[in-house]
Design an enzyme around this catalytic site. Structure first.
Site, PDB file in Angstrom:
ATOM      1  N   ASP A  91       1.454  -7.407   4.497  1.00 26.08           N
ATOM      2  CA  ASP A  91       0.748  -7.528   5.794  1.00 26.08           C
ATOM      3  C   ASP A  91      -0.542  -6.718   5.603  1.00 26.08           C
ATOM      4  O   ASP A  91      -0.653  -5.596   6.063  1.00 26.08           O
ATOM      5  CB  ASP A  91       1.596  -7.009   6.966  1.00 26.08           C
ATOM      6  CG  ASP A  91       2.052  -5.568   6.832  1.00 26.08           C
ATOM      7  OD1 ASP A  91       2.226  -5.081   5.694  1.00 26.08           O
ATOM      8  OD2 ASP A  91       2.220  -4.899   7.873  1.00 26.08           O
ATOM      9  N   HIS A 111       2.797   4.690   1.354  1.00 25.76           N
ATOM     10  CA  HIS A 111       4.025   3.892   1.465  1.00 25.76           C
ATOM     11  C   HIS A 111       4.061   2.736   0.455  1.00 25.76           C
ATOM     12  O   HIS A 111       4.921   2.687  -0.424  1.00 25.76           O
ATOM     13  CB  HIS A 111       4.130   3.295   2.871  1.00 25.76           C
ATOM     14  CG  HIS A 111       4.036   4.283   3.969  1.00 25.76           C
ATOM     15  ND1 HIS A 111       5.046   5.159   4.268  1.00 25.76           N
ATOM     16  CD2 HIS A 111       3.047   4.541   4.860  1.00 25.76           C
ATOM     17  CE1 HIS A 111       4.700   5.904   5.309  1.00 25.76           C
ATOM     18  NE2 HIS A 111       3.487   5.556   5.681  1.00 25.76           N
TER      19      HIS A 111
HETATM   20  C1  BDR Z   1       4.720   0.626   6.674  1.00 27.98           C
HETATM   21  O1  BDR Z   1       4.205   0.118   7.896  1.00 27.98           O
HETATM   22  C2  BDR Z   1       2.928  -0.412   7.711  1.00 27.98           C
HETATM   23  O2  BDR Z   1       2.090   0.032   8.726  1.00 27.98           O
HETATM   24  C3  BDR Z   1       2.438   0.087   6.392  1.00 27.98           C
HETATM   25  O3  BDR Z   1       1.560  -0.843   5.774  1.00 27.98           O
HETATM   26  C4  BDR Z   1       3.696   0.296   5.603  1.00 27.98           C
HETATM   27  O4  BDR Z   1       4.067  -0.894   4.958  1.00 27.98           O
HETATM   28  C5  BDR Z   1       5.011   2.099   6.844  1.00 27.98           C
HETATM   29  O5  BDR Z   1       6.003   2.309   7.804  1.00 27.98           O
HETATM   30 CA    CA Z   2       2.503  -2.758   4.775  1.00 27.01          CA
END
Ligand code: BDR
Ligand code: CA
Length: 318
Positions: A10, A245
């Site tokens: 995303d 992340h």
């Molecule tokens: C996840 O949520 C999204 O906002 C970030 O891209 C990451 O994949 C972290 O909780």
């Molecule tokens: Ca993400």
């Protein structure tokens, strides 16, 4: 031989960093990016992925449009907090040119299924957003669970609280039914959740290294990541940096020894009051066959070294 990789993104800021990380990893061959919704609408995420690949001179990597909303919903609205963290365009409101090409005519779900049949155990599937594409693929062709080498997902939280609810992490929270189906399917999977990703932090010191490269790629990745660090100063000031992340999931795909994992079959709660919680599946607790594991420790200095080396390699633009 390099593993074949599908990134399912995303494409927000850390997803964009995951693309850079993958392009900078000789152990991984990026065979396609499948788009999902989350930080942005699916069309915007796909636009971002195409634009980033163009910026990096990688128009050879195909990009596929995925499902536009959760299994149980008819539409999707970007959450206010997502826009705050990733910017309106998902990449920190940094402007980069549109790619000259469009996404492929084949959809993400069919590409995942086709790749599972073609590459079998050589295929690593790395979702860093909601798991709607994989859940839809598994419904269409359940045999892919026995074909794909491993799913290495960014999402969930086992030993720490969630980030959108005290019990739920953002990616899982977008589509708990989808994640529950993939977790229970038997597809071999490694969960890279907040347990480890909130230990891998970046600061303005590192982004300056990229800015100093004086390349369009370095300027983009530095400006975009500064936006993300700034947002973290409001949402999680106690961390002292932004959470890496999505790149950590790619890091583990390239080098599984970066994390220590707990072998445990997982599920996702789909009912209130803990809808979106990732937790051990009590019905499979005593099964000797553990199809999932969850990263609970990470070698932070080694990952950060790898992260900087790989992103910088791509940001050098040569
Ligand atoms: C996840 O949520 C999204 O906002 C970030 O891209 C990451 O994949 C972290 O909780
Ligand atoms: Ca993400």
């Amino acid at each position: 031989m390099a593993k074949k990789v599908i990134l399912d993104l995303d494409t927000g800021i850390d997803d964009a960093l995951a693309i850079f990380y993958c392009l900078g990893s000789p152990e991984l061959e990026l065979i396609g990016i499948t788009g999902t919704y989350g930080n942005v609408q699916v069309a915007q995420g796909v636009r971002n992925a195409l634009a980033i690949l163009a910026l990096c001179g990688r128009d050879d990597v195909p990009v596929f449009l995925g499902e536009p909303h959760a299994l149980s919903k008819k539409s999707f609205e970007v959450m206010e907090i997502s826009e705050f963290i990733h910017g309106k365009n998902g990449i920190g409101n940094v402007g980069i040119p549109d790619a000259e090409r469009q996404p492929e005519s084949m959809g993400a779900v069919d590409f995942i299924i086709e790749s599972a049949h073609t590459y079998q155990k050589d295929l690593l599937y790395i979702p860093t957003g909601p798991q709607t594409n994989m859940a839809t693929a598994l419904r269409k062709d359940p045999s892919i669970k026995d074909r794909i080498g491993r799913m290495i997902l960014m999402g969930g939280a086992l030993t720490v609280p969630g980030n959108v609810q005290p019990w739920a992490e953002a990616n899982i929270n977008q589509d708990p039914e989808a994640a529950n189906e993939t977790f229970r399917s038997g597809l071999p999977a490694t969960m890279i959740g907040l347990d480890v990703t909130l230990q891998t932090l970046l600061t303005y010191k590192e982004t300056q290294v990229w800015r100093d490269l004086n390349t369009p790629q370095g300027a983009f990745v530095a400006d975009m990541t500064d936006y993300y660090i700034k947002a973290y100063e409001t949402t999680a000031p106690y961390l002292g940096g932004c959470g890496l992340h999505d790149p950590l999931a790619v890091g583990v795909a390239a080098d599984p020894s970066l994390v220590k994992c707990l072998d445990i079959n997982m599920k996702v709660d789909t009912e209130d009051p803990v809808r979106g919680r990732t937790i051990g599946n009590e019905m499979k607790l005593n099964n000797s066959d553990k199809t999932m594991n969850v990263a609970v420790e990470v070698d932070v200095p080694r990952f950060l070294d790898e992260f900087m080396a790989r992103i910088t390699r791509v940001a050098q633009g040569s």
